[in-house]
Design an enzyme around this catalytic site. Structure first.
Site, mmCIF file in Angstrom:
data_model
loop_
_atom_site.group_PDB
_atom_site.id
_atom_site.type_symbol
_atom_site.label_atom_id
_atom_site.label_comp_id
_atom_site.label_asym_id
_atom_site.label_seq_id
_atom_site.Cartn_x
_atom_site.Cartn_y
_atom_site.Cartn_z
ATOM 1 N N LYS C 16 -21.155 1.879 -13.771
ATOM 2 C CA LYS C 16 -21.436 0.451 -13.599
ATOM 3 C C LYS C 16 -22.573 -0.029 -14.510
ATOM 4 O O LYS C 16 -22.501 -1.143 -15.041
ATOM 5 C CB LYS C 16 -21.715 0.102 -12.137
ATOM 6 C CG LYS C 16 -22.902 0.831 -11.535
ATOM 7 C CD LYS C 16 -22.939 0.662 -10.014
ATOM 8 C CE LYS C 16 -24.196 1.328 -9.452
ATOM 9 N NZ LYS C 16 -24.348 2.769 -9.813
ATOM 10 N N SER C 17 -23.611 0.800 -14.712
ATOM 11 C CA SER C 17 -24.723 0.408 -15.590
ATOM 12 C C SER C 17 -24.247 0.282 -17.028
ATOM 13 O O SER C 17 -24.584 -0.682 -17.721
ATOM 14 C CB SER C 17 -25.851 1.448 -15.534
ATOM 15 O OG SER C 17 -26.471 1.416 -14.272
ATOM 16 N N HIS C 51 -30.723 6.333 -18.885
ATOM 17 C CA HIS C 51 -30.254 4.943 -18.942
ATOM 18 C C HIS C 51 -30.792 4.253 -20.199
ATOM 19 O O HIS C 51 -30.080 3.506 -20.849
ATOM 20 C CB HIS C 51 -30.696 4.178 -17.690
ATOM 21 C CG HIS C 51 -29.749 4.320 -16.543
ATOM 22 N ND1 HIS C 51 -29.667 3.431 -15.518
ATOM 23 C CD2 HIS C 51 -28.810 5.269 -16.294
ATOM 24 C CE1 HIS C 51 -28.734 3.820 -14.663
ATOM 25 N NE2 HIS C 51 -28.210 4.936 -15.106
#
Lengths: 170, 170, 170
Positions: C16-17, C51
């Site tokens: 999702k990120s 991330h």
């Protein structure tokens, strides 16, 4: 023969294995079941027997708790329909055996990507609950999520099975 | 009157109960709420009160923590819109009472299948996390998954509710 | 400039990120990343670094573990594309800091609703497993579910990401 890669995702007892089997049984070619489950205890024995009872008589069954990529390679180009059930148990076997996730996941992804024929993969969705207390469980669900992403990216078709009903993701 | 069977699935606080209530409230016929929750403690009391506050004044409420099939049968053919919230709590009550899953699930499925009118069922998806540590929790999530599959197979419409938004599965 | 509110939901390691970042990177306007993660320990440090490595060089990064609404307000009307990753960690920070959920969730929802520009929100689905043993975890998943419902109701577009694949909910 055109190659086709199908990934069937779903939660526990979502009907994903049955859906995958039905898809295999309507295809052209003799179905081969690659089982990753290891019958450690009575509960797992019962689970395996239940899954076996769901399949019709034409199935040939192979056990590959760890060496999944070679088992897939050996069936490539044979005109069989190969069903792997399931990737998440294979991942669990991998972690228990102390093997490194990234390297093994890459090898498996490549074997699926180069497979010549129809291959159907079953995998669990395990990351939709609250964060587990222990680090090993967190690593397991992270790896399972990554593995599902890897496989989804190389598959032609991805279905999410909920309550026995397939929902197309790709 | 044409019969209609709707199953609303979703995780905890997904908005599935509210969605089910809205579907019931726009239908023709007096809405009847069959509650399976038992107010054991303050937390459950608060949860039940919150759900009740969401419903408008026309609702008639019946409690059926265990004897769900007879409650459904009694409302068949009455021109009511029946909402059962939820099957997963009923399953939990069943296990706590030591009743056998398969027999009870069959009885309930048959009652829903023969219901004359509109019936809306709410159930939780509970199998999308990592495998629980204890055997009872594993049995519970297996049974819950099977029950959802049984119900989905006999329902005319199945919706998965995520963040209040319905997604059609059937 | 037309405002657009996108909510990206999904389980752990669902992609999702990454999906949210790709959506931000193809938009018009300089992307701003609002991080809610706090690097308490090595595991979280590694997660944040991973991330960060996924994002290209144009990103400006802001940390807002608790004061998320003011951070969003400050970027309103600036022609930026704002990505908040993620709401569920913010909620976790909120509970750890002993702040009341309903009041804070209302403030945040209003800030998102009045935002002028493109804003993309990432949040976890955490309520699809069995009921957690402890009351705090139950409150957390209830609050997370409610927050996702609030956000979904005011967003223009809601996507559920599974194995890296987006599924439109709204």
């Amino acid at each position: 023969m055109t190659s086709h890669r199908l990934l069937c995702l779903g939660g526990a007892r979502s009907g994903k294995s049955r859906y995958a089997q039905q898809r295999a049984e309507v295809g052209e070619g003799a179905p081969v079941f690659i089982a990753t489950a290891q019958p450690f205890d009575d509960e797992m024995h019962a689970r395996i027997a239940r899954h076996r009872a769901d399949r019709d008589g034409r199935w040939h069954c192979i056990e590959a708790p760890l060496d999944l990529a070679p088992a897939i390679d050996a069936l490539s180009g044979q005109g069989k329909i190969v069903l792997v059930d399931c990737l998440t148990l294979w991942l669990s076997n991998l972690l228990l055996a102390g093997k490194p996730f990234e390297a093994e996941a890459t090898i498996l992804t490549q074997a699926v990507a180069r497979f010549d024929g129809t291959i159907i993969l079953v995998a669990n969705e395990v990351g939709w609950g609250i964060v587990p207390d222990n680090a090993l469980a967190r690593k397991f669900r992270d790896d399972a999520g990554r593995l599902n992403q890897h496989m989804a990216s190389i598959c032609d078709e991805v279905m999410l099975v909920v309550a026995g009903l397939p929902l197309r993701l790709k």
